[in-house]
Design a protein around this motif. Structure first.
Motif, PDB file in Angstrom:
ATOM      1  N   VAL A 177      40.770  31.122  36.510  1.00 21.73           N
ATOM      2  CA  VAL A 177      39.746  32.084  36.057  1.00 21.73           C
ATOM      3  C   VAL A 177      39.281  32.951  37.221  1.00 21.73           C
ATOM      4  CG1 VAL A 177      37.486  32.335  34.954  1.00 21.73           C
ATOM      5  CG2 VAL A 177      39.055  30.594  34.139  1.00 21.73           C
ATOM      6  N   ASN A 178      39.220  32.358  38.406  1.00 24.35           N
ATOM      7  CA  ASN A 178      38.803  33.149  39.572  1.00 24.35           C
ATOM      8  C   ASN A 178      39.852  34.165  40.003  1.00 24.35           C
ATOM      9  OD1 ASN A 178      36.089  32.617  40.848  1.00 24.35           O
ATOM     10  ND2 ASN A 178      36.747  30.538  40.321  1.00 24.35           N
ATOM     11  N   HIS A 179      41.092  34.002  39.527  1.00 28.86           N
ATOM     12  CA  HIS A 179      42.151  34.938  39.922  1.00 28.86           C
ATOM     13  C   HIS A 179      42.579  35.871  38.782  1.00 28.86           C
ATOM     14  CE1 HIS A 179      42.404  32.189  43.329  1.00 28.86           C
ATOM     15  NE2 HIS A 179      42.897  33.229  43.958  1.00 28.86           N
ATOM     16  N   TYR A 190      33.835  38.823  30.690  1.00 26.56           N
ATOM     17  CA  TYR A 190      34.177  37.950  29.573  1.00 26.56           C
ATOM     18  C   TYR A 190      34.020  38.755  28.275  1.00 26.56           C
ATOM     19  CZ  TYR A 190      34.302  33.307  31.861  1.00 26.56           C
ATOM     20  OH  TYR A 190      34.633  32.196  32.603  1.00 26.56           O
ATOM     21  N   LYS A 214      29.818  31.680  32.007  1.00 31.31           N
ATOM     22  CA  LYS A 214      30.915  32.162  32.829  1.00 31.31           C
ATOM     23  C   LYS A 214      31.167  31.195  33.979  1.00 31.31           C
ATOM     24  CE  LYS A 214      30.979  36.489  34.064  1.00 31.31           C
ATOM     25  NZ  LYS A 214      30.719  37.928  34.353  1.00 31.31           N
ATOM     26  N   ILE A 215      32.439  30.994  34.329  1.00 30.16           N
ATOM     27  CA  ILE A 215      32.717  30.153  35.501  1.00 30.16           C
ATOM     28  C   ILE A 215      33.313  30.972  36.642  1.00 30.16           C
ATOM     29  CG2 ILE A 215      32.919  27.987  34.201  1.00 30.16           C
ATOM     30  CD1 ILE A 215      35.991  28.219  34.551  1.00 30.16           C
ATOM     31  N   ALA A 216      33.395  32.302  36.455  1.00 27.34           N
ATOM     32  CA  ALA A 216      33.886  33.163  37.540  1.00 27.34           C
ATOM     33  C   ALA A 216      33.333  34.573  37.314  1.00 27.34           C
ATOM     34  CB  ALA A 216      35.408  33.193  37.541  1.00 27.34           C
ATOM     35  N   PRO A 217      33.237  35.356  38.399  1.00 28.35           N
ATOM     36  CA  PRO A 217      32.615  36.683  38.267  1.00 28.35           C
ATOM     37  C   PRO A 217      33.592  37.736  37.732  1.00 28.35           C
ATOM     38  CG  PRO A 217      33.182  36.274  40.551  1.00 28.35           C
ATOM     39  CD  PRO A 217      33.598  35.042  39.799  1.00 28.35           C
ATOM     40  N   VAL A 218      34.155  37.479  36.565  1.00 32.62           N
ATOM     41  CA  VAL A 218      35.049  38.449  35.920  1.00 32.62           C
ATOM     42  C   VAL A 218      34.449  38.766  34.546  1.00 32.62           C
ATOM     43  CG1 VAL A 218      37.119  37.601  37.112  1.00 32.62           C
ATOM     44  CG2 VAL A 218      36.500  36.607  34.898  1.00 32.62           C
ATOM     45  N   ALA A 270      39.433  26.502  37.073  1.00 29.09           N
ATOM     46  CA  ALA A 270      38.558  27.327  37.923  1.00 29.09           C
ATOM     47  C   ALA A 270      39.396  28.289  38.779  1.00 29.09           C
ATOM     48  CB  ALA A 270      37.684  26.437  38.792  1.00 29.09           C
TER      49      ALA A 270
END
Ligand SMILES: NC(=O)c1ccc[n+]([C@@H]2O[C@H](COP(=O)([O-])OP(=O)(O)OC[C@H]3O[C@@H](n4cnc5c(N)ncnc54)[C@H](OP(=O)(O)O)[C@@H]3O)[C@@H](O)[C@H]2O)c1
Length: 170
Positions: free
Chosen positions: A39-41, A61, A55-59, A36
């Motif tokens: 993926v968030n970074h 895909y 999705k597990i982060a707002p980036v 997590a």
């Protein structure tokens, strides 16, 4: 641009026992937290259609699929299905994106490794033996790696290993 493959495996190299089973069924909380954070970074995630659930982060895909197309809702959520050659996708993203995570599965890992496009592997080793299942890469491939870092994530012995991928000269 840097492409980092991030996977979790049993000690005997199995990344998936059954295609329907989520890795969350057998991975440690520490590994899930580490994923997590990564993926968030990152700036974008690349994955395969069979591995992508949500999705597990707002980036953004980028999901490889020969069949599935992005709906307007997918576009809004920044989920982009693609059939491009991996190298073409990376060239297209290069201007806007520095740090890409390649989150598998084995079929998509093979595509990128065969084209010499992966810079780093971050692999969690869970202290388990499964015997049978899918491996990190699905086809015969030989790749030399150079150890960068090893970290123990918990008292059960989950290890996080980071390797640089030695690029082969063509
Ligand atoms: N342990 C881990 O860290 C980890 C990580 C990720 C996944 N997994 C596991 O891995 C398994 C899934 O891996 P997988 O290897 O079977 O599948 P995958 O790599 O996730 O996805 C394969 C799909 O990618 C698409 N594809 C393949 N080659 C393509 C190309 N050249 N152009 C466009 N699209 C292409 C196809 O989608 P279409 O069929 O839609 O055409 C294909 O079915 C699951 O069990 C999952 O749980 C484990």
């Amino acid at each position: 641009m840097k492409v980092t493959m991030v996977m979790v495996s049993s000690i005997d190299g199995v990344v998936s026992r059954h295609s329907e089973e989520s890795v969350k069924a057998w991975t440690s909380e520490e590994d899930q937290r580490h994923l997590a954070v990564l993926v968030n970074h990152c700036d974008a995630v690349i994955t395969g259609r069979k591995s992508f659930t949500k999705k597990i982060a707002p980036v953004p895909y980028y999901v490889f699929s020969r069949q599935q197309k992005s709906s307007p809702k997918d576009n809004q959520n920044q989920v982009f299905y693609t059939q491009e050659k991996p190298s073409q996708l990376l060239v297209r993203l290069e201007k806007a994106i520095d740090n890409v995570l390649l989150l598998g599965g084995p079929e998509i890992n093979s595509l990128f490794l065969k084209e010499n496009l992966v810079d780093e592997l971050i692999l969690t080793l869970e202290p388990k033996l499964f015997g049978a299942g899918k491996h990190l890469v699905q086809e015969e491939i030989e790749q030399d790696l150079e150890l960068v870092e090893v970290q123990q994530l918990n008292s059960q012995g989950t290890l996080l290993v980071k390797y640089k991928i030695k690029k082969t000269v063509e």
